[in-house]
Motif scaffolding. Structure first.
Motif, PDB file in Angstrom:
ATOM      1  N   LEU A   2       0.828  -1.206   0.000  1.00 22.34           N
ATOM      2  CA  LEU A   2       0.000   0.000   0.000  1.00 22.34           C
ATOM      3  C   LEU A   2       0.864   1.259   0.000  1.00 22.34           C
ATOM      4  CD1 LEU A   2      -2.824  -1.062   2.500  1.00 22.34           C
ATOM      5  CD2 LEU A   2      -2.880  -1.076   0.004  1.00 22.34           C
ATOM      6  N   ALA A   3       2.014   1.194   0.662  1.00 21.02           N
ATOM      7  CA  ALA A   3       2.940   2.338   0.638  1.00 21.02           C
ATOM      8  C   ALA A   3       3.405   2.627  -0.779  1.00 21.02           C
ATOM      9  CB  ALA A   3       4.139   2.062   1.554  1.00 21.02           C
ATOM     10  N   THR A   4       3.614   1.583  -1.592  1.00 20.20           N
ATOM     11  CA  THR A   4       4.054   1.812  -2.975  1.00 20.20           C
ATOM     12  C   THR A   4       2.969   2.498  -3.797  1.00 20.20           C
ATOM     13  OG1 THR A   4       3.316  -0.309  -3.955  1.00 20.20           O
ATOM     14  CG2 THR A   4       5.465  -0.291  -2.845  1.00 20.20           C
ATOM     15  N   VAL A   5       1.709   2.250  -3.469  1.00 19.22           N
ATOM     16  CA  VAL A   5       0.616   2.919  -4.183  1.00 19.22           C
ATOM     17  C   VAL A   5       0.648   4.417  -3.888  1.00 19.22           C
ATOM     18  CG1 VAL A   5      -1.889   3.056  -4.505  1.00 19.22           C
ATOM     19  CG2 VAL A   5      -0.796   0.828  -4.180  1.00 19.22           C
ATOM     20  N   MET A   6       0.876   4.780  -2.638  1.00 18.87           N
ATOM     21  CA  MET A   6       0.990   6.194  -2.279  1.00 18.87           C
ATOM     22  C   MET A   6       2.105   6.871  -3.066  1.00 18.87           C
ATOM     23  SD  MET A   6       0.520   5.707   1.836  1.00 18.87           S
ATOM     24  CE  MET A   6       0.850   7.412   2.220  1.00 18.87           C
ATOM     25  N   ASN A   7       3.255   6.212  -3.153  1.00 15.55           N
ATOM     26  CA  ASN A   7       4.384   6.779  -3.899  1.00 15.55           C
ATOM     27  C   ASN A   7       4.067   6.890  -5.388  1.00 15.55           C
ATOM     28  OD1 ASN A   7       5.982   7.081  -1.629  1.00 15.55           O
ATOM     29  ND2 ASN A   7       7.018   5.115  -1.891  1.00 15.55           N
ATOM     30  N   ALA A   8       3.384   5.881  -5.922  1.00 17.69           N
ATOM     31  CA  ALA A   8       3.035   5.907  -7.345  1.00 17.69           C
ATOM     32  C   ALA A   8       2.093   7.070  -7.654  1.00 17.69           C
ATOM     33  CB  ALA A   8       2.390   4.581  -7.748  1.00 17.69           C
ATOM     34  N   LEU A   9       1.138   7.323  -6.771  1.00 16.46           N
ATOM     35  CA  LEU A   9       0.212   8.440  -6.983  1.00 16.46           C
ATOM     36  C   LEU A   9       0.941   9.776  -6.922  1.00 16.46           C
ATOM     37  CD1 LEU A   9      -2.845   7.185  -4.891  1.00 16.46           C
ATOM     38  CD2 LEU A   9      -2.689   7.308  -7.385  1.00 16.46           C
ATOM     39  N   ALA A  10       1.905   9.887  -6.010  1.00 13.04           N
ATOM     40  CA  ALA A  10       2.692  11.118  -5.919  1.00 13.04           C
ATOM     41  C   ALA A  10       3.489  11.343  -7.202  1.00 13.04           C
ATOM     42  CB  ALA A  10       3.633  11.054  -4.708  1.00 13.04           C
ATOM     43  N   MET A  11       4.086  10.279  -7.739  1.00 13.04           N
ATOM     44  CA  MET A  11       4.851  10.405  -8.969  1.00 13.04           C
ATOM     45  C   MET A  11       3.940  10.710 -10.154  1.00 13.04           C
ATOM     46  SD  MET A  11       7.766  10.524 -10.377  1.00 13.04           S
ATOM     47  CE  MET A  11       8.692  10.068  -8.901  1.00 13.04           C
ATOM     48  N   GLN A  12       2.758  10.115 -10.178  1.00 17.28           N
ATOM     49  CA  GLN A  12       1.795  10.412 -11.232  1.00 17.28           C
ATOM     50  C   GLN A  12       1.440  11.897 -11.230  1.00 17.28           C
ATOM     51  OE1 GLN A  12      -2.316   9.018 -10.724  1.00 17.28           O
ATOM     52  NE2 GLN A  12      -2.351   8.471 -12.895  1.00 17.28           N
ATOM     53  N   SER A  13       1.189  12.439 -10.059  1.00 15.70           N
ATOM     54  CA  SER A  13       0.840  13.851  -9.954  1.00 15.70           C
ATOM     55  C   SER A  13       1.974  14.731 -10.469  1.00 15.70           C
ATOM     56  CB  SER A  13       0.514  14.196  -8.497  1.00 15.70           C
ATOM     57  OG  SER A  13       0.241  15.572  -8.346  1.00 15.70           O
ATOM     58  N   ALA A  14       3.210  14.395 -10.088  1.00 15.13           N
ATOM     59  CA  ALA A  14       4.364  15.189 -10.512  1.00 15.13           C
ATOM     60  C   ALA A  14       4.570  15.106 -12.021  1.00 15.13           C
ATOM     61  CB  ALA A  14       5.624  14.720  -9.775  1.00 15.13           C
ATOM     62  N   LEU A  15       4.407  13.912 -12.592  1.00 15.11           N
ATOM     63  CA  LEU A  15       4.587  13.753 -14.036  1.00 15.11           C
ATOM     64  C   LEU A  15       3.497  14.477 -14.822  1.00 15.11           C
ATOM     65  CD1 LEU A  15       5.663   9.996 -14.218  1.00 15.11           C
ATOM     66  CD2 LEU A  15       6.995  11.944 -15.054  1.00 15.11           C
ATOM     67  N   GLU A  16       2.264  14.369 -14.357  1.00 12.73           N
ATOM     68  CA  GLU A  16       1.180  15.002 -15.101  1.00 12.73           C
ATOM     69  C   GLU A  16       1.236  16.522 -14.997  1.00 12.73           C
ATOM     70  OE1 GLU A  16      -2.526  12.958 -14.251  1.00 12.73           O
ATOM     71  OE2 GLU A  16      -1.936  11.371 -15.672  1.00 12.73           O
ATOM     72  N   SER A  17       1.859  17.034 -13.934  1.00 14.83           N
ATOM     73  CA  SER A  17       2.061  18.484 -13.853  1.00 14.83           C
ATOM     74  C   SER A  17       3.053  18.954 -14.910  1.00 14.83           C
ATOM     75  CB  SER A  17       2.558  18.873 -12.459  1.00 14.83           C
ATOM     76  OG  SER A  17       3.900  18.472 -12.249  1.00 14.83           O
ATOM     77  N   LEU A  18       3.855  18.010 -15.440  1.00 18.33           N
ATOM     78  CA  LEU A  18       4.807  18.315 -16.512  1.00 18.33           C
ATOM     79  C   LEU A  18       4.239  17.980 -17.893  1.00 18.33           C
ATOM     80  CD1 LEU A  18       8.030  16.854 -14.832  1.00 18.33           C
ATOM     81  CD2 LEU A  18       7.388  19.259 -14.996  1.00 18.33           C
ATOM     82  N   GLY A  19       2.984  17.573 -17.927  1.00 21.68           N
ATOM     83  CA  GLY A  19       2.337  17.270 -19.199  1.00 21.68           C
ATOM     84  C   GLY A  19       2.574  15.864 -19.702  1.00 21.68           C
ATOM     85  N   VAL A  20       3.033  14.955 -18.825  1.00 22.03           N
ATOM     86  CA  VAL A  20       3.282  13.566 -19.213  1.00 22.03           C
ATOM     87  C   VAL A  20       2.091  12.719 -18.778  1.00 22.03           C
ATOM     88  CG1 VAL A  20       4.794  11.559 -18.950  1.00 22.03           C
ATOM     89  CG2 VAL A  20       5.773  13.868 -18.973  1.00 22.03           C
ATOM     90  N   PHE A  21       1.395  12.119 -19.725  1.00 16.81           N
ATOM     91  CA  PHE A  21       0.252  11.275 -19.390  1.00 16.81           C
ATOM     92  C   PHE A  21       0.737  10.000 -18.705  1.00 16.81           C
ATOM     93  CE2 PHE A  21      -1.505  13.758 -22.984  1.00 16.81           C
ATOM     94  CZ  PHE A  21      -2.579  14.331 -22.304  1.00 16.81           C
ATOM     95  N   THR A  22       0.056   9.637 -17.621  1.00  9.99           N
ATOM     96  CA  THR A  22       0.539   8.586 -16.732  1.00  9.99           C
ATOM     97  C   THR A  22      -0.620   7.705 -16.278  1.00  9.99           C
ATOM     98  OG1 THR A  22       2.162  10.189 -15.911  1.00  9.99           O
ATOM     99  CG2 THR A  22       1.919   8.162 -14.659  1.00  9.99           C
TER     100      THR A  22
END
Length: 242
Positions: free
Chosen positions: A83-103
């Motif tokens: 479950l901790a890895t899911v939290m990290n994945a969501l954080a990375m998704q947010s950071a990537l999509e703020s850069l315009g990278v679809f995730t």
């Protein structure tokens, strides 16, 4: 006319990083500037046209082995780590999509409100559409690390290499942080990694990579532009191969 991106020999890769890589200078949890730095590294490779899979550990939030060592039942502790890895994945998704990278975050444990369940053909289609796929919740099974999950998903997605982002620029014969005479390997075999107990990935992950002839490239994620540079044929790294 825009300049063409650098040529790369890799079409599809797996990037494996630890949860601790997201902590930055903090001792626990997420450090947003560090998450953003890693997202920029991934975005730079994405701009080259490379299809990217990611697996992020959960050790910055909870590590199953440590929980088990403190008396917690191992299976429960491992599920908490997933479950901790899911939290990290969501954080990375947010950071990537703020850069315009679809995730897409794709979890081995179904949780439909926040991410997709793992379906191999759907994940492959996301990659073909140039979306970054972040695989979360490990393999969905206890007793397997995220190193093994990364190797498993890399094989399932037909990745051409696993890129293991660390704090040092490759695999050394001893810890370069404590031994200034440590020697970095340019290339090393899977069997030598296993025989010498070198801390690249756990033994199950190394064996799975070896059995499927999947090279592992160990490099420094702290070096700005390092991920992109290696894909363009530059920089220092160690390749683990057959």
């Amino acid at each position: 006319m825009a300049a063409e991106p650098p040529k790369t020999t890799y079409r599809r890769v797996m990037l494996k990083i630890s949860g601790e890589a997201l902590m930055g200078e903090t001792s626990y949890g997420l450090h947003p500037p560090t998450v953003e730095h890693i997202a920029r590294e991934v975005a730079a490779v994405h701009e080259m046209g490379v299809e990217i899979c990611m697996v992020i550990g959960g050790g910055n939030v909870f590590r199953g082995l440590q929980g088990a060592a403190q008396g917690m039942e191992r299976t429960t502790a491992d599920y908490m780590g997933m479950l901790a890895t899911v939290m990290n994945a969501l954080a990375m998704q947010s950071a990537l999509e703020s850069l315009g990278v679809f995730t897409r975050v794709i979890s081995a444990i179904p949780m439909d409100q926040i991410c997709e369940p793992y379906i191999r053909r759907r994940a492959v289609r996301h990659l073909e559409k140039k979306r970054v796929c972040i695989f979360a919740a490990g393999t969905g099974n206890p007793y397997f690390t995220t190193d093994t999950a990364a190797t498993l998903r890399a094989n399932e997605m037909a990745c051409e290499a696993i890129f293991k982002g660390t704090q040092v620029d490759g695999v050394y014969d001893s810890d370069p942080k404590t031994n200034p005479q440590a020697v970095r390997y340019d290339r090393i075999t899977y069997d030598q990694v296993l025989a010498d107990h070198l801390k690249v990935m756990d033994a199950s992950a190394i064996a799975l990579a070896r059995d499927n002839a999947l090279p592992i490239i160990v490099f420094s994620l702290d070096e700005p532009g390092g991920f992109r540079g290696i894909l363009a044929g530059e920089g220092a790294y160690t390749m683990v191969h057959g």
